[in-house]
Design a protein around this motif. Structure first.
Motif: not given
Length: 325
Positions: A280-283, A285, A288, A290
């Protein structure tokens, strides 16, 4: 019906991200002579094929190549995604320090503003798009299906030749190992498809060489291409027929049109290479999830697995209390 084996048709080499190479590869995916076009063109030609039993080998050949092109779309799309994945950490030179997206107050996706296609970051979360290298959406108007077998085969031969020519140009635009591993494979498979359509035309008495000479790209000068040519990958055609009813082998046999000293052969499908899921790529989202939502998903999955393992207990627990003894 179609079956999907969770394997890539070719192994993708590992290298650093390269968004510029990713955008160049978009032409080979969604351009006028790209993999999406060949996939759709051959499948529509096979779907719309008309004729008696004598025409079945031609229909099967179109079906087999069209099915392989689905795997090519998967391969080149995955390659583009890998070239983009993590690219906010990329500075463009191997000697430069690695970026940390957002470190020191920097804009995490700043690279999107000045490197290649902004839509790779704005729309696709560092993934492939159904567009060409200029960002134009793929169009169904590219598909050629005249209903005339000789015309369709001649057009297909031209399409494969042009596609191979373009991929040779893309190869010379980048030295990225990830990009070149896929480009080289597609160059060789395009040659195999040229051989297939050339043999089909010859069977119809069409002297294709006099009207459509296959361009001499000297692609064997590329090390990755030569390795595959030495393995004979240009001389094999896959049927992808799980029922073994394909008659494409009646056409794809004998001496190769591109090298008369080599013999053609058909196989069901290649072995393939393992597939992986991108992190996953948090930048971006993306995806994303949680922690609370992830915990809920895991808890639900555990309950469902428990019910699946103990179906009798599940049925009993659902009965009204007064009926339970």
């Amino acid at each position: 019906m179609y079956l999907h084996t969770q394997q890539l048709i070719n192994e993708i080499a590992v290298d650093e991200p390269d968004p510029a190479a990713a955008n160049a590869l978009q032409e080979g995916l969604g351009g006028q002579f790209g993999e999406m076009r060949t996939m759709m063109q051959y499948l529509f030609q096979s779907i719309n094929f008309r004729g008696d039993a004598a025409g079945k080998p031609y229909k099967d050949l179109l079906q087999g190549i069209g099915t392989e092109e689905i795997s090519h779309v998967e391969l080149i799309g995955t390659t583009i995604s890998r070239l983009l994945d993590g690219s906010p950490r990329y500075n463009g030179k191997k000697t430069d320090p690695v970026d940390e997206p957002g470190a020191g107050g920097a804009t995490p996706l700043k690279i999107a503003l000045d490197t290649s296609n902004i839509h790779h970051y704005l729309v696709a979360a560092q993934g492939a798009l159904p567009v060409d290298a200029a960002g134009n959406p793929w169009s169904g108007s590219y598909v050629y299906n005249s209903g005339n077998l000789a015309l369709d085969l001649l057009y297909n031969l031209m399409l494969e030749s042009t596609g191979r020519l373009q991929k040779c140009r893309i190869y010379e635009m980048t030295d990225n190992k990830t990009a070149r591993s896929t480009i080289a494979y597609l160059i060789v498979r395009d040659q195999a498809h040229e051989n297939a359509y050339a043999k089909a035309l010859e069977s119809l008495g069409v002297n294709w060489g006099a009207v459509l000479p296959i361009p001499k790209t000297n692609a064997e000068q590329f090390p990755e291409v030569k390795k595959l040519l030495d393995q004979g990958l240009q001389n094999v055609q896959y049927t992808f027929g799980a029922d073994d009813l394909s008659e494409a082998g009646k056409l794809f046999r004998g001496a190769s049109p591109s090298d008369a000293t080599q013999e053609l052969r058909t196989e069901v499908m290649p072995e393939g290479f393992p597939m992986t899921i991108s992190p996953e790529r948090r930048e971006e989202f993306s995806p994303g999830l949680d922690k609370d939502l992830l915990a809920l998903i895991q808890a639900t999955a555990e309950v469902e697995l428990k019910d699946a393992d103990n179906p009798k207990e599940t049925k009993a627990s659902k009965k009204p209390k007064e009926t339970q003894k």
